[in-house]
Design a protein around this motif. Structure first.
Motif, PDB file in Angstrom:
ATOM      1  N   ARG A  64     -81.293  20.153  20.715  1.00 44.65           N
ATOM      2  CA  ARG A  64     -80.602  20.182  19.424  1.00 44.65           C
ATOM      3  C   ARG A  64     -79.089  20.070  19.613  1.00 44.65           C
ATOM      4  N   ARG A  65     -78.567  20.775  20.624  1.00 45.31           N
ATOM      5  CA  ARG A  65     -77.126  20.693  20.892  1.00 45.31           C
ATOM      6  C   ARG A  65     -76.729  19.311  21.363  1.00 45.31           C
ATOM      7  N   ARG A  66     -77.582  18.711  22.207  1.00 51.25           N
ATOM      8  CA  ARG A  66     -77.279  17.350  22.681  1.00 51.25           C
ATOM      9  C   ARG A  66     -77.273  16.357  21.537  1.00 51.25           C
ATOM     10  N   TRP A  67     -78.285  16.504  20.667  1.00 47.87           N
ATOM     11  CA  TRP A  67     -78.363  15.586  19.525  1.00 47.87           C
ATOM     12  C   TRP A  67     -77.155  15.767  18.602  1.00 47.87           C
ATOM     13  N   GLU A  68     -76.756  17.009  18.383  1.00 43.10           N
ATOM     14  CA  GLU A  68     -75.611  17.285  17.521  1.00 43.10           C
ATOM     15  C   GLU A  68     -74.328  16.722  18.129  1.00 43.10           C
ATOM     16  N   LYS A  69     -74.194  16.857  19.452  1.00 46.66           N
ATOM     17  CA  LYS A  69     -73.010  16.316  20.126  1.00 46.66           C
ATOM     18  C   LYS A  69     -72.974  14.802  20.013  1.00 46.66           C
ATOM     19  N   GLU A  70     -74.131  14.148  20.223  1.00 51.81           N
ATOM     20  CA  GLU A  70     -74.188  12.697  20.093  1.00 51.81           C
ATOM     21  C   GLU A  70     -73.875  12.265  18.666  1.00 51.81           C
ATOM     22  N   ARG A  71     -74.427  13.023  17.702  1.00 51.97           N
ATOM     23  CA  ARG A  71     -74.155  12.685  16.304  1.00 51.97           C
ATOM     24  C   ARG A  71     -72.672  12.790  15.984  1.00 51.97           C
ATOM     25  N   GLN A  72     -72.055  13.848  16.509  1.00 47.87           N
ATOM     26  CA  GLN A  72     -70.628  14.018  16.253  1.00 47.87           C
ATOM     27  C   GLN A  72     -69.804  12.914  16.903  1.00 47.87           C
ATOM     28  N   MET A  73     -70.206  12.491  18.118  1.00 47.53           N
ATOM     29  CA  MET A  73     -69.487  11.408  18.796  1.00 47.53           C
ATOM     30  C   MET A  73     -69.623  10.098  18.033  1.00 47.53           C
ATOM     31  N   LEU A  74     -70.873   9.809  17.594  1.00 52.22           N
ATOM     32  CA  LEU A  74     -71.088   8.584  16.822  1.00 52.22           C
ATOM     33  C   LEU A  74     -70.318   8.616  15.512  1.00 52.22           C
ATOM     34  N   GLU A  75     -70.310   9.782  14.901  1.00 48.46           N
ATOM     35  CA  GLU A  75     -69.601   9.917  13.629  1.00 48.46           C
ATOM     36  C   GLU A  75     -68.098   9.752  13.836  1.00 48.46           C
ATOM     37  N   ALA A  76     -67.582  10.299  14.955  1.00 44.52           N
ATOM     38  CA  ALA A  76     -66.151  10.146  15.243  1.00 44.52           C
ATOM     39  C   ALA A  76     -65.782   8.677  15.452  1.00 44.52           C
ATOM     40  N   GLU A  77     -66.687   7.937  16.150  1.00 39.41           N
ATOM     41  CA  GLU A  77     -66.434   6.505  16.348  1.00 39.41           C
ATOM     42  C   GLU A  77     -66.429   5.755  15.025  1.00 39.41           C
ATOM     43  N   LYS A  78     -67.385   6.102  14.161  1.00 42.39           N
ATOM     44  CA  LYS A  78     -67.434   5.453  12.849  1.00 42.39           C
ATOM     45  C   LYS A  78     -66.218   5.805  12.010  1.00 42.39           C
ATOM     46  N   GLU A  79     -65.798   7.071  12.097  1.00 42.06           N
ATOM     47  CA  GLU A  79     -64.646   7.509  11.311  1.00 42.06           C
ATOM     48  C   GLU A  79     -63.387   6.757  11.699  1.00 42.06           C
ATOM     49  N   ALA A  80     -63.285   6.429  13.012  1.00 44.47           N
ATOM     50  CA  ALA A  80     -62.093   5.706  13.472  1.00 44.47           C
ATOM     51  C   ALA A  80     -62.001   4.321  12.854  1.00 44.47           C
TER      52      ALA A  80
END
Length: 419
Positions: free
Chosen positions: A270-286
């Motif tokens: 769950r933590r790994r998935w959340e970290k990946e989601r946050q990274m993907l979201e940060a890339e999209k936000e940029a």
């Protein structure tokens, strides 16, 4: 001094109804005479209910039958109580399933099995039956459990069971409190000792584990002195020592996670998935045309505001719609468009993150707040009041909304901009 017990009797004879109240009478009792029978039998009972009746042979037979019945019931209850007591005492020795293998990726199997052997070899038997129960429990591990776990492809577990037997049997054979039983069944115990060492050798061979083979070879010659009372058994065990080296890799062991490890693995995933989601979201936000509005995230779409139909969130969105409409009224079209898109984006994010679909049946209230603003921008576009650059921005940014998970997988929001 307690009062003397007294007894009363009552007799009745009645017409049969749909309910079962007694035993049927013979045919001689009918509608014309059943009341007479009732009175006659009552007087007859009164006549015989006296001390003289007790002296008759017929009454004495019944008295003896009642006494025998009482003795049988007491004897039966005594047997039940004794059996229950035996089960209660023996219940301290837990018996897992024949093919029991403790779950755990890092569990020490020898330690896990040791508690079962320890409880048996330290049990205090009341009689020979208790002692035989102990001995049969130990034999059960060698005769049934080891073959069963080997059949499951777990030679490591078979090795642990066999090692547990070899380690704990000396604790049994040197007990003075059960010396008579040990001497009586010495031959049978000797067979169990030999069988345990044979199972140890067989399990390490099935495992094809060279490291464990060396340990078993050393173990046999360093621990045989604990069985000096079984000289013939000692000699036979020495012949079992596995001196030939194994070739190849050990058998691959697949262990199962226990409950604690499963929970830890799920949490890590769950933590790994959340970290990946946050990274993907940060890339999209940029790259996003719609930067997140922190005020919306914290105050409107906060998880604590989630209720049935997401009604509280909807009310907060309607209040924000009024602020956007005020900006449109004074010509701040670009700012209003950005705020509208930010509100929509936050709604789409939290529809997935906070699982909004679990909180409504037919009507997802927040979507109606977005529709109200879409209609407002549509009205401005049709009236020619919406600047072209703002119109273009709305449509380009809306493509980002249409690519979000809430829209692609759940249809929220529905459709493209209608202007």
């Amino acid at each position: 001094m307690p009062d003397k017990k007294t007894y009363e009797w009552d007799f009745d004879l009645f017409e049969k109804t749909w309910s079962l109240r007694g035993r049927p009478c013979p045919d001689c009792v009918n509608e014309s005479n059943w009341r007479a029978w009732r009175q006659y039998l009552s007087r007859l009972i009164s006549k015989h209910l006296c001390a003289d009746t007790m002296q008759t042979a017929e009454f004495q037979e019944e008295l003896e039958a009642v006494r025998r019945d009482k003795e049988e019931r007491l004897a039966h209850q005594k047997r039940l109580d004794e059996a229950a007591e035996v089960r209660r005492r023996r219940s301290c020795m837990e018996r897992p399933k024949i093919d029991y293998v403790p779950k755990g990726l890092y569990i020490d199997l020898e330690e896990a099995y040791a508690k079962y052997f320890q409880q048996v070899v330290t049990f205090f038997p009341d009689d020979k039956d208790d002692f035989m129960y102990m001995l049969r429990l130990l034999e059960r591990w060698e005769k049934k459990s080891i073959p069963a776990v080997l059949a499951k492809g777990r030679p490591d577990a078979a090795y642990a069971i066999a090692m547990g037997l070899c380690e704990h049997l000396p604790l049994l054979i040197y007990r003075d409190d059960i010396r008579d039983y040990l001497n009586e069944y010495k031959l049978r115990i000797g067979k169990l000792i030999y069988a345990s060492f044979a199972a140890l050798v067989d399990s390490v061979a099935a495992w094809n584990n060279e490291e464990k083979r060396e340990e078993v070879f050393t173990y046999i010659f360093t621990h045989l002195s604990r069985f000096d009372d079984f000289k013939r058994v000692q000699n036979n065990i020495q012949m079992l020592a596995p001196s030939k080296k194994f070739s190849g890799e050990p058998v691959k062991i697949e262990r199962e996670m226990n409950d604690e490890e499963e929970r830890a693995a799920k949490d890590a995933e769950r933590r790994r998935w959340e970290k990946e989601r946050q990274m993907l979201e940060a890339e999209k936000e940029a790259k996003s045309l719609i930067p997140l509005n922190k005020d919306y995230e914290q105050n409107i779409f906060n998880r604590r505001n989630v209720d049935w139909d997401c009604y509280s969130i909807w009310q907060l969105m309607l209040e924000e719609n009024k602020n956007i409409e005020k900006l449109l009224a004074v010509g701040e079209y670009q700012t209003a468009a950005l705020m509208f898109l930010q509100l929509t984006k936050s709604m789409c994010r939290h529809f997935v993150i906070d699982r909004h679909w679990e909180f409504f049946d037919d009507m997802y209230s927040p979507e109606y707040a977005i529709r109200d603003m879409v209609e407002e921008f549509e009205r401005l576009a049709k009236e020619g009041k919406l600047p072209e650059d703002v119109n273009v921005y709305l449509h380009e940014a809306w493509k980002e909304i249409e690519g979000m998970e809430s829209c692609t997988d759940y249809g929220v929001p529905r459709g493209a901009l209608p202007f």
